[in-house]
Design an enzyme around this catalytic site. Structure first.
Site, short mmCIF file in Angstrom:
data_model
loop_
_atom_site.label_atom_id
_atom_site.label_comp_id
_atom_site.label_asym_id
_atom_site.label_seq_id
_atom_site.Cartn_x
_atom_site.Cartn_y
_atom_site.Cartn_z
N THR A 53 0.90 -1.12 -0.01
CA THR A 53 0.09 -0.01 0.05
C THR A 53 0.84 1.20 -0.02
O THR A 53 1.79 1.38 0.52
CB THR A 53 -0.95 0.03 1.10
OG1 THR A 53 -1.90 1.25 1.09
CG2 THR A 53 -0.27 -0.19 2.57
N GLU A 54 0.59 2.23 -0.82
CA GLU A 54 1.27 3.33 -1.27
C GLU A 54 1.73 4.13 -0.01
O GLU A 54 2.74 4.77 0.05
CB GLU A 54 0.80 4.21 -2.35
CG GLU A 54 -0.39 4.85 -1.65
CD GLU A 54 -1.06 5.80 -2.88
OE1 GLU A 54 -0.99 5.43 -3.98
OE2 GLU A 54 -2.10 6.66 -2.46
N ASN A 55 0.94 4.05 0.80
CA ASN A 55 0.99 4.67 2.25
C ASN A 55 2.23 4.22 3.21
O ASN A 55 2.26 4.58 4.34
CB ASN A 55 -0.12 5.35 2.92
CG ASN A 55 -1.01 3.93 3.19
OD1 ASN A 55 -1.38 3.31 2.46
ND2 ASN A 55 -1.72 3.89 4.22
N GLY A 56 2.91 3.19 2.87
CA GLY A 56 4.09 2.74 3.41
C GLY A 56 3.74 1.40 3.96
O GLY A 56 4.29 1.32 5.29
N SER A 98 8.42 3.97 -0.25
CA SER A 98 7.18 3.42 -0.96
C SER A 98 7.24 3.63 -2.23
O SER A 98 7.00 2.78 -3.07
CB SER A 98 6.07 3.70 -0.23
OG SER A 98 4.89 3.01 -0.70
#
Lengths: 224, 227
Positions: A53-56, A98
């Site tokens: 997930t792009e938020n880490g 990320s």
């Protein structure tokens, strides 16, 4: 192989299941916000697919239920800001890392929604270009050019009946020539150097599809 | 040298009009709400805010926007179901918006913190967000030149700090914090607790204290060792 036809259009879940079936075991995968999220529900247990997930986070689990064993944690969300869970082996990292994972070609697959895809794989999915629209791109452009394989899930036709596979995108682009495969309710397409190859059909025939779309198509199977 | 502040007001004291402020958080995860609220009270105007989103609901960043303090916002994803404060200002022409792809936003701040003058990035090539920017072909691929984003002030939400300013974060609330902490002249961090030096395993420190100027504990626990 003959023309592979299902007698009715695929539901969103059937489209998601088709995507999931094409993801190799052990892949690192990013699922975009909205319809792509459904793919997670169809990955077989033990597939070893690791969700990014792009938020880490790598190793993202299903959405949190808010139950006693699974409380909602405001510090643990997905790209859509929905509370999620972590799986054993998960890892957290900051945003520059990320997106280095995306841009650096470390993700095997990303699955994105789309407004339009062109015959040569251009993607438009972030901005309608309408004068009063507020543009919001998020991580879509980074994913589109970064993942090794870019899959799109969408309905083939817009609400007004116009095809979303087009000769040239009329909406502002997200990425140029970046889409590898498009899964829709009516058909699945591979974007190849020779053009769009139809992989399968659902609730329509090849001839109906070819008549409906304003782009050249190729059959992905040998003539009967 | 790190200052452990007693209050969020003390932590954001001295913020000047016209400052560029990096505000951490992805939605509300990692959002330094107490520091942004203190900035509303502090009164600095004409700010440029760099943040992934443009505020949620009516608190935190949205409150700063609603107070009319922000001239420009640089972000990747302003439009959300609860971004009504930003939406209203934008449609009324009362705030300037620069949309930046999310990874480019992070990398531009990373570059600022790492002393990189500019970098060639493949994201956005051929799209409206690369228009007017220099491009270059390297090994057969086209890249767009992106420049650093430097802050006068970074407001970061972390989980724990020690008195040397070493930070650890919690889960996906880490997001932009470690990058923004490196990219501003003054980095201010709100944490749940400030602990004594030696209480955080050096192996798990995510942001070393060299990047941190001020920390303030906002609870739920009070600052350890402070009466």
């Amino acid at each position: 192989m003959t023309e592979p036809v299902q007698d009715r259009p695929r539901s969103k879940d059937e489209v998601a299941a088709a995507v999931a079936a094409d993801i190799a075991p052990g892949s690192y995968v990013n699922l975009g916000i909205g319809q792509p999220t459904l793919v997670a529900d169809h990955l077989p247990p033990g597939s070893g697919v690791v969700l990014h997930t792009e938020n880490g986070m790598l190793g993202m689990g299903p959405a949190a239920t808010g139950g006693p064993d699974d409380p909602l944690d405001p510090d643990l969300t997905n790209a859509g800001k929905v509370p999620v869970t972590e799986l054993p082996g998960a890892a957290y990292f900051h945003h520059a890392d990320s997106f280095a994972m995306m841009r650096g070609g470390h993700l095997d697959v990303c699955v994105l929604g789309a407004f339009q895809v062109s015959a040569r794989g251009d993607l438009a999915n972030w901005h309608t270009g309408a004068p009063d629209a507020i543009p919001a791109v998020g991580g879509a452009m980074d994913l589109a050019i970064g993942a090794k394989s870019v899959f799109v899930v969408m309905t083939l036709l817009a609400k007004d009946g116009s095809p979303k596979i087009v000769p040239e995108c009329t909406y502002p682009l997200t990425g140029v020539g970046c889409v590898d495969r498009v899964y829709t309710d009516l058909a699945t397409f591979d974007v190849t150097v020779d053009g769009l190859v139809v992989r399968d059909l659902a609730g329509t025939t090849y001839d109906e599809l070819a008549a409906r779309l304003d782009v050249p198509l190729l059959r992905g199977w040998a003539p009967a | 040298m790190v200052t452990v502040c007693e209050t969020a007001a003390e932590a954001v004291d001295g913020t000047e009009d016209g400052a560029t402020v990096l505000v951490g958080g992805f939605g509300m995860a990692g959002m330094p709400v107490a520091l942004v609220d203190a900035l509303v009270d502090q009164g600095a105007r004409d700010l440029t805010v760099v943040s992934n989103n443009a505020g949620n609901g009516d608190t935190g960043l949205a409150a700063l926007l609603a107070a009319g303090r922000v001239r420009k916002i640089v972000c990747s994803f302003p439009r959300q179901h609860d971004s009504w404060v930003f939406d209203g200002l934008y449609r009324a022409g009362r705030i300037e918006l620069e949309v930046v792809p999310q990874g480019t936003l992070a990398e531009r701040m990373r570059a600022a913190g790492a002393g990189i003058g500019a970098f060639y990035c493949p994201t956005g090539v051929g799209t409206p967000l690369a228009e007017g920017k220099e491009t270059r072909e390297i090994d057969g691929r086209t890249y767009v030149l992106e420049t650093p984003i430097r802050g006068d002030l970074a407001l970061v939400g972390a989980h724990l700090a020690d008195r040397a300013g070493n930070l650890v974060y919690r889960k996906t609330a880490r997001n932009f914090g470690p990058v923004m902490a490196t990219a501003a002249a003054t980095t201010v961090v709100q944490v749940q607790r400030v602990v004594d030096v030696g209480s955080i395993d050096p192996e798990v420190v995510v942001t070393p204290g060299i990047y941190v100027d001020r920390v303030v504990a906002v609870g739920p626990a009070e600052v350890e060792g402070v009466a």
